[in-house]
Write an enzyme that holds these catalytic residues in place. Structure first.
Site, mmCIF file in Angstrom:
data_model
loop_
_atom_site.group_PDB
_atom_site.id
_atom_site.type_symbol
_atom_site.label_atom_id
_atom_site.label_comp_id
_atom_site.label_asym_id
_atom_site.label_seq_id
_atom_site.Cartn_x
_atom_site.Cartn_y
_atom_site.Cartn_z
ATOM 1 N N LYS B 98 0.859 -1.191 0.000
ATOM 2 C CA LYS B 98 0.000 0.000 0.000
ATOM 3 C C LYS B 98 0.893 1.238 0.000
ATOM 4 C CE LYS B 98 -3.889 2.041 2.593
ATOM 5 N NZ LYS B 98 -4.750 1.906 3.789
ATOM 6 N N SER B 173 -9.744 1.800 2.993
ATOM 7 C CA SER B 173 -8.903 2.592 2.116
ATOM 8 C C SER B 173 -7.857 1.788 1.347
ATOM 9 C CB SER B 173 -8.176 3.646 2.954
ATOM 10 O OG SER B 173 -7.278 3.022 3.855
ATOM 11 N N SER B 197 -9.860 -0.630 7.218
ATOM 12 C CA SER B 197 -9.301 -0.404 5.883
ATOM 13 C C SER B 197 -8.600 -1.604 5.250
ATOM 14 C CB SER B 197 -8.324 0.774 5.906
ATOM 15 O OG SER B 197 -9.042 1.987 5.917
#
Ligand SMILES: [Zn+2]
Lengths: 513, 516
Positions: B98, B173, B197
């Site tokens: 990420k 997210s 997330s």
């Protein structure tokens, strides 16, 4: 601002009367001055508060930096254990109570030299609470009076970077551009907040001097105002005796203990003048202008700055169990008050004792005494001629290479008659010139500085002088005793000043008969 | 044999036996990324095409693909393997990171214009550990800006699409990391979970995602959203893969003060021990109204499956769970308002010039942050301000403590707790962007474990229709929450469930991305 401390308790101040301090006389009556001091001390830990960067002073800009102290995204702080130990030690030296559990908060405000745009500080639970300091305030007649100033708290925080504004004014406003050096950013800082227990400028100065001495004695910082490793802001207000606390102003830019005294005296008179003229005091930060001797508005706190303090979620609580605190307590060195008492017993005058402690000469004094010197003599030399010569040369004693053993050696040479006081001063200069590579005896020998007190040698010279000055000798024999001075002078001249004056006098009288 | 369909454990096995090389594995994944993700496959670091040039077929999981570095690392792994070196269990297996974790050699943007092109000067601890274990980083994945969002639509670089239905969101997210794994563009990826997330996108894309116990995975190098909640964790297509990946990244880190010094639980030894006799707690407050019928149905079936596997279902209550969402949406923005203060144009990232430092700061932040980030900074600034602190931040912190206590007492009655991971299946792109509150409700089931710090895992429990698409087959996630530091339990329960269910974590259906 409500009259509470950061921990939320009401502010309590002492009165001038409790301390036996005179009130200030205004045009409309008497005023009581109320002063609290906030002192910042930069700790001399090897590394910064939250990262492994060096704390070296004077490195090239932005060389002692890393992701943590420049606030790079994702970087995290880790508390410097040595800083916590140092803060605890100083807290104990200030008679404070160490909080078993304390924590760090974030103080949020935007400023370019604050890398994260928040300062990690302590808020509701500082490391140290409720200390006090007994300070000796000189009364001007060689005596002093002892006054206690309570310390509200001592907390840990981090220093900011330094901004350099390039442009004509040198200040932020109107600068062409600003440069920032983050070397200082994240250096451990202690804030020591006194209670408003100070009611005159002398006590404020004495407090700062005493605090500085204690900081140095504990070894946590060299506490040099000129280098900023100790800084002081003063909160000043005035009130009618018996009234509630008046509105205070905060005075910054106090670069010496002398400035602190001058600024407080000025600000007290200014505030009294404003109120007596029907005005009101505005809560504001004022800047001390050393050259003009005045305080000026720096910024008005029209609304109280909202720092949005909240517990720093990147850090965990600091625990100080009793065993840890007691272990640190055993590291407490002799503190200035005890040193003063000890020096007094060694025959050192109070003024000299204060000077030895304040200028950090105590280790030299102790070394000299340990090497056999008489205490009073060692103190005399250290704060007298040695301090004078060092100051004239702009040298610190360690840089000059002078040791306590040198001082003892010097005193021994005087005591055994090898050196006169005058010659001894030359020897000190020689030791300093050699940066300590040569001791007093060596310097005296190399430079041929030796008092002529050998009776045979001196007698020969005396006899020559008597023989060559028949007229003077006659005059002396005729009763003009003062004329002997001229003959002493002649002997001195012949011995290039190295004759023992007392001995010379004796021998002259003996030879003249 | 299609390399991109294999699990990490399967790939590791083939690498060990030299049936395939690490270079071949990397090439297969790069090829698939080039084919379906919407990148300019050119140069050492491939970049995603600009948002306005993305097509409706581009998954857009990756923001940057570190193609050259990945090939080089894979070749190095192959060389060392050939030389007989002792390599880690997953050496040569590729993965995606990420874009919130720093890694040298490629930009870390955090999905924001504020850090467009920012080259971090250091590696996150997680990055370092993955490199040391010889996992090959394929690239950095798309995310909601500063990890604020539940759909990856808040990325400044355009939304990621759900491989199961290209018209739908992958959750957020960590939507890019989830879509990379679900879309067969990496067998493994790392996400971060603040309020769900990792778990929610895992649920919406039919894969496994875990939020480890807070404090077991270092946050050093994780660009902070909400420090007291942020935790990196694994995405994978199997429970075992996720357990392996978490094993590689957890453990004490002296650079993170909140890192726990205890040795983390061993996730692999007890993985296959089964759940016979375990008490599985169904959380009263995390079901019922507000959960889609399809989600509820799949969840009921999951409970029946647990019973069949020998577990005992018990009903437990987290009385304060209902206050979790409001508490979360005060605490997280409060911390964010302070964490994001450092983006001022002075030291890195975007700078919009202006006559004074203050104006430069304001102009930079106005231009660099997207609307959701600004909204949360304002909420957080307000919640911390004097006069409101007690009513908002402090009150929320108290709720947090109560929720942690709720969990502690619930775990006296049950070994693990379960709930649907998300109240909905994947929703359509743009469906909730106009309504922040509707978006926040996605986190209702995941936020309590975040506030309590307890570990939680989401794994596929089946598929269901969407309210707006009765024919659709969209993944539904099951959340398993374990006591603090008992991450091993959630993996063990997850593995037993997964083995019995036989779910194939490969997108299927008319609207799904094509799979080879
Ligand atoms: Zn540093």
């Amino acid at each position: 601002m409500s009259a509470t401390t950061m921990s939320g308790e009401p502010i309590s101040a002492t009165t001038a009367a409790e301390h036996g301090v005179d009130l200030l006389q205004g045009d409309t009556g008497e005023w009581e001055l109320v002063v609290g001091l906030e002192v910042h001390v930069e700790l001399q830990t090897r590394t910064k508060m939250w990262c492994g960067c060096s704390t070296d002073f004077g490195a090239d800009p932005n060389t002692n930096v890393c992701p943590v102290c420049t606030g790079q995204p994702g970087a995290l702080p880790v508390v410097n254990e040595q800083a916590v130990r140092d803060a605890t030690l100083l807290g104990l030296a200030l008679n404070g109570e160490i909080a078993p559990i304390c924590r760090f908060h974030r103080k949020n405000y935007f400023y370019p030299d604050l890398a994260k745009n928040y300062q990690i500080s302590q808020y509701d639970v500082p490391l140290v609470n409720d200390g006090w300091l007994d300070v000796e305030v000189p009364t001007g007649d060689g005596q002093s009076v002892s006054r206690r100033v309570r310390i509200e708290r001592l907390h840990m925080e981090e220093d900011t970077g330094k901004s350099l504004h390039v442009g004509d004014t040198g200040r932020l406003h109107g600068a062409d551009r600003s440069l920032i050096d983050y070397n200082r950013c994240g250096i451990p800082l202690l804030e020591i907040v006194s209670r408003p227990d100070i009611h005159d400028a002398d006590t404020a100065q004495a407090y700062l001097r005493e605090l500085q001495s204690i900081v140095r004695a504990t070894g946590v910082s060299d506490a040099r105002m000129e280098e900023g490793s100790i800084r002081c802001d003063a909160n000043v207000s005035v009130r009618r005796p018996g009234d509630e606390l008046g509105t205070r102003t905060e005075i910054k830019n106090l670069n010496s203990i002398r400035s602190l005294g001058r600024a407080i005296a000025y600000e007290a008179q200014r505030q009294i003048g404003v109120i007596e003229d029907g005005g009101t005091i505005v809560m504001e930060t004022r800047h001390w202008d050393e050259g003009r001797g005045v305080t000026e508005t720096l910024r008005v706190k029209e609304s109280v700055t909202d720092y949005r303090y909240f517990p720093d979620p990147d850090l965990v609580e600091i625990t100080s169990p009793a065993e840890k605190v007691e272990a640190i307590r055993t590291l407490l060195p002799e503190l200035p008050a005890a040193s003063r008492a000890r020096l007094g017993e060694a025959g050192v005058t109070p003024e000299q004792a204060a000077a030895i402690i304040a200028t950090g000469l105590l280790p030299w004094f102790d070394d000299a005494v340990a090497a056999g010197a008489d205490g009073a003599a060692a103190a005399n030399w250290l704060v007298g001629d040695i301090a004078g010569q060092l100051s004239a040369e702009g040298l610190r004693i360690e840089a000059a290479g002078l040791t306590g053993a040198h001082v003892a050696e010097l005193i021994a040479l005087i005591e055994d008659g090898t050196l006169s006081t005058k010659l001894a001063k030359q020897v000190v200069a020689g030791v300093i010139d050699a940066r300590g590579a040569k001791g007093p005896a060596q310097v005296a020998e190399d430079q041929g500085l030796r008092q002529v007190s050998d009776e045979g040698e001196l007698r020969t010279i005396v006899e020559q002088v008597v023989a060559a000055n028949a007229d003077t000798v006659e005059a002396i024999r005729g009763g003009n005793d003062k004329a002997i001075g001229a003959l002493v002078g002649q002997v001195m001249k012949e011995t290039r000043g190295q004759a023992d004056p007392r001995k010379t006098n004796e021998l002259l009288r003996e030879v003249i008969g | 044999m299609v390399l991109t369909r294999l699990s990490a454990v399967e790939l590791a096995q083939k690498l060990r036996t030299k049936d395939v090389s690490a270079v071949e594995v990397v090439e297969a994944h790069l090829e698939r990324i080039a084919a379906i993700d919407g990148v300019v496959a050119d140069g050492d670091v491939w970049r995603a095409v600009p948002a306005d040039e993305l097509t409706s077929r581009d998954i857009h999981a990756y923001l940057h693909v570190t193609a050259a570095a990945a090939r080089e690392h894979a070749a190095d792994v192959d060389r060392r393997r050939a030389a007989g070196d002792d390599l880690g269990p997953l050496a040569g297996v590729p993965l995606a990171l990420k874009d919130v974790l720093t890694m040298r050699g490629a930009p870390t943007t955090v999905g924001s214009r504020m850090l467009e092109g920012w080259l971090p000067p250091y590696d996150a601890t997680v990055t370092e550990r993955l490199r040391a274990a010889d996992l090959v980083v394929l690239g950095k994945t798309n995310m909601d800006e500063f990890a604020m969002g539940s759909s990856t639509e808040n990325s400044a670089y355009g939304p990621t699409r759900n491989p199961w239905d290209l018209g739908r969101v992958p959750g957020g997210s960590s939507g890019g990391s989830a879509a990379a794994v679900a879309g067969l563009m990496a067998p493994l990826s790392i996400g971060t979970d603040t309020g769900g997330s990792i778990r929610q996108p895992a649920a919406l894309t039919g894969i496994v995602g875990a939020k480890p116990t807070y404090g077991t995975v270092s946050r050093y190098g994780l660009v902070a959203f909400a420090s007291s909640l942020d935790q990196a964790g694994p995405f994978a297509r199997t429970v075992e893969d996720a357990a392996h990946l978490q094993t590689l990244i957890h453990g004490h880190d002296p650079r993170d003060s909140t890192s726990i010094t205890d040795t983390p639980a061993d996730l692999l030894t007890t993985l296959r021990d089964g759940i016979d006799g375990l008490r599985i707690g169904v959380v009263t407050e995390l079901q019922g109204d507000g959960y889609e019928p399809g989600v509820r149905r799949v969840f009921e079936q999951a409970l029946e499956r647990f019973e069949r596997l020998g577990a005992k279902i018990v009903e437990v209550s987290l009385p304060h769970a209902g206050y979790g969402l409001p508490a979360y949406y005060l605490i997280a923005p409060s911390e964010a308002s302070s964490n994001l203060a450092r983006f001022d144009g002075v030291r890195y990232g975007l700078r919009v010039d202006a006559p004074t430092a203050e104006e430069m700061n304001a102009a930079t932040r106005a231009a660099g942050f997207g609307p959701e980030v600004k909204r949360r900074i304002m909420i957080g600034t307000h919640a911390l301000s004097s006069g409101y602190y007690d009513a908002y931040y402090l009150q929320a912190s108290k709720v947090r403590t109560l929720i942690a206590r709720d969990f502690a007492s619930a775990f006296e009655q049950a070994d693990v707790l379960v709930s649907p991971t998300s109240p909905t299946v994947a929703f359509g792109l743009g469906d909730k962007t106009a309504d922040p509150l509707a978006m926040y409700l996605n986190d209702v089931a995941t936020v309590p474990a975040s506030l309590a710090g307890t570990p939680a895992l989401s794994l596929p429990a089946g598929t269901a229709e969407a309210p707006d698409a009765p024919q659709a087959t969209l993944p539904v996630g099951l959340q398993i929450m374990a006591p603090l530091l008992r991450d091993d339990l959630m993996y063990r329960v997850g593995w037993a469930f997964e083995s019995d269910l036989g779910f194939t974590p490969i997108p299927a259906g008319d609207t799904a991305v094509e799979v080879a």
